[in-house]
Design a protein around this motif. Sequence first.
Motif, short mmCIF file in Angstrom:
data_model
loop_
_atom_site.label_atom_id
_atom_site.label_comp_id
_atom_site.label_asym_id
_atom_site.label_seq_id
_atom_site.Cartn_x
_atom_site.Cartn_y
_atom_site.Cartn_z
N ALA A 298 -8.09 -1.93 -0.77
CA ALA A 298 -8.89 -2.24 -1.95
C ALA A 298 -8.44 -1.41 -3.15
O ALA A 298 -8.38 -1.90 -4.29
N ASN A 299 -8.11 -0.16 -2.90
CA ASN A 299 -7.62 0.72 -3.96
C ASN A 299 -6.37 0.14 -4.61
O ASN A 299 -6.20 0.19 -5.83
N ASP A 300 -5.51 -0.46 -3.80
CA ASP A 300 -4.29 -1.08 -4.32
C ASP A 300 -4.58 -2.41 -5.00
O ASP A 300 -4.04 -2.71 -6.06
N ARG A 305 -4.09 2.19 -8.65
CA ARG A 305 -3.84 2.85 -7.38
C ARG A 305 -4.12 4.35 -7.51
O ARG A 305 -3.29 5.12 -7.95
N THR A 306 -5.32 4.74 -7.12
CA THR A 306 -5.74 6.13 -7.21
C THR A 306 -5.14 6.92 -6.06
O THR A 306 -5.24 6.52 -4.90
N MET A 307 -4.51 8.04 -6.37
CA MET A 307 -3.98 8.93 -5.36
C MET A 307 -5.08 9.88 -4.91
O MET A 307 -5.74 10.51 -5.74
N ALA A 308 -5.29 9.96 -3.62
CA ALA A 308 -6.37 10.80 -3.11
C ALA A 308 -6.10 11.17 -1.67
O ALA A 308 -5.39 10.46 -0.94
N THR A 309 -6.65 12.31 -1.27
CA THR A 309 -6.67 12.68 0.15
C THR A 309 -8.09 12.48 0.66
O THR A 309 -9.05 12.51 -0.11
N PRO A 339 -7.35 10.99 9.44
CA PRO A 339 -7.00 11.77 8.25
C PRO A 339 -6.18 10.96 7.26
O PRO A 339 -5.48 10.01 7.63
N ALA A 340 -6.25 11.34 6.00
CA ALA A 340 -5.43 10.73 4.95
C ALA A 340 -4.90 11.83 4.03
O ALA A 340 -5.31 11.95 2.87
N GLY A 341 -4.01 12.65 4.57
CA GLY A 341 -3.34 13.68 3.78
C GLY A 341 -4.19 14.85 3.39
O GLY A 341 -3.80 15.63 2.51
N HIS A 342 -5.35 15.01 4.01
CA HIS A 342 -6.28 16.07 3.62
C HIS A 342 -6.04 17.33 4.43
O HIS A 342 -5.59 17.27 5.58
N PRO A 343 -6.33 18.52 3.85
CA PRO A 343 -6.24 19.76 4.63
C PRO A 343 -7.06 19.65 5.92
O PRO A 343 -8.16 19.10 5.91
N PRO A 344 -6.53 20.15 7.02
CA PRO A 344 -7.19 19.94 8.32
C PRO A 344 -8.53 20.66 8.43
O PRO A 344 -8.62 21.85 8.13
N LEU A 364 -4.06 8.50 0.49
CA LEU A 364 -4.37 7.20 -0.08
C LEU A 364 -3.57 6.97 -1.36
O LEU A 364 -3.29 7.90 -2.11
N GLY A 365 -3.22 5.68 -1.58
CA GLY A 365 -2.52 5.32 -2.81
C GLY A 365 -1.02 5.40 -2.72
O GLY A 365 -0.33 5.14 -3.71
N VAL A 366 -0.47 5.73 -1.55
CA VAL A 366 0.98 5.84 -1.40
C VAL A 366 1.56 4.56 -0.82
O VAL A 366 2.46 3.94 -1.39
N ARG A 367 1.03 4.14 0.33
CA ARG A 367 1.50 2.91 0.98
C ARG A 367 0.29 2.20 1.57
O ARG A 367 -0.17 2.55 2.67
N PRO A 368 -0.24 1.22 0.87
CA PRO A 368 -1.53 0.62 1.25
C PRO A 368 -1.57 0.06 2.67
O PRO A 368 -2.62 0.05 3.31
N ASN A 369 -0.44 -0.43 3.18
CA ASN A 369 -0.43 -1.07 4.49
C ASN A 369 0.03 -0.14 5.60
O ASN A 369 0.35 -0.59 6.71
N ALA A 370 0.04 1.15 5.31
CA ALA A 370 0.48 2.11 6.33
C ALA A 370 -0.49 2.11 7.51
O ALA A 370 -1.71 2.03 7.32
N PRO A 371 0.03 2.18 8.73
CA PRO A 371 -0.87 2.23 9.90
C PRO A 371 -1.64 3.54 9.93
O PRO A 371 -1.14 4.59 9.52
#
Length: 447
Positions: A298-300, A305-309, A339-344, A364-371
């Motif tokens: 949806a972001n894409d 395309r908002t970049m976010a963790t 997770p989506a790129g966020h500090p653990p 989020l916002g890097v590759r929308p269809n990434a598994p």
Amino acid sequence: MHPSLPRAEVAGPPRTEAHRMADEAHRVADEALRHSRLLLGASEALQGAMTVDDVVRAVADLVSGDLAPAHVGIMLLDRATGRLDLVTTDPLPPGPAERWAQVPAAGDRSAARAVRERRPLFFGSRDEFGAAFPDQVGDLDAIGWQALVCAPLIGNEGPLGTLRFAWTAPQRLDVDERAVILSLAGYVTLALERANHLHDRITVAETLQRAMLPVLPEAAPFELAAHYQPAHRADQVGGDWYDAVCLPDGRLALVIGDVTGHDIRAAANMGQLRNMLRAYLLDRGISPADALRRLDAANDALGDRTMATAFVATVETATVETDAAETDPEPGRVLRWSPAGHPPPILRAADGSTRLLHPTGLMLGVRPNAPRLTYTEPLPAGTTMLLYTDGLVEIPGTSLDDGIAHLRRFLGEHGHLPLERLLEALLTDHRGFAHHDDVAMLAFRVP
């Protein structure tokens, strides 16, 4: 040397009128240079003033070596109360001076008259002041002032207050000095307007940020606590957020996220992502990975395309066999997370041991269809989990890994505290320095 020769002739020829005129010209030129340097310094120093206190401090520092007043203050107009309130680096002495620290704008005090009539008032001596305000000269004596200036500060939208100087000895206050004071008042007016504008921006931004942060639900038997701390910068707003939602199927959803950027736009984007994610989590009992995948799509699709963790988890009840001889199983708690790129996040067991929830995944916002994958973790009784944004672990001069390791040690030692107290300790004891990024924290505990 002849003894009868006059001493004046021995010392040299008498000074002529030309000499005196030259001395006066030098004095005037020297004074003009000092005044020019003062105003140049004012234009530079007041550029960086962000608050009224900053403005007063800058002016007091500037005039300390030139005009050298004993008192520097701004009588700031409060339109809501109809008062002029004193802002100064040196509070006035008690007694009659208190009447000079807070003045009705409709009254007849010197500051009020300067604002109301929009003209400067110059009193080079006690007698000059007494002629204009005979019933107030006793207060002037009690404070110890012998000269006073009130220069109105008139902004684009009306009066802001007055700039006030006072001296303990009479002052000449000639044309040049009056011109300098009025020019300085102009610089102060511009600085105050900038400070007021910045204050309005801070208020709007912080209100927006606070409005977007949720109220934590009643999640018994679990314990929840959260905290948001804005950064120590001008706009005090950013894209950090946390969320906790009790889902219809009995699960508890926990979320932490951070949109890139540190402005009102980042906060607006954060609000969009948070609300969309809430809707996906409430829909049909989907997994954390599915929620993040739909959110990224949806972001894409929305074109911005908002970049976010982010980190999304659900807490649910599972059936756990406790002993082969027992026929009745007891319920256990399980954490399912993606997770989506966020500090653990950090898990702390009841015995004080800690570990990180890896991996961190793709933001989020890097590759929308990434598994994306959902991971499973048991939650024994007494487990505490801390979700946080990177502002908590960004320690100047160290790496992010070092900051996380420090946080992990702190949580291992103090993680037994009540959750609210734990979050307070994390912002004070753990981080005793001014942070340059927002901090969002969400703490969860299994009783």
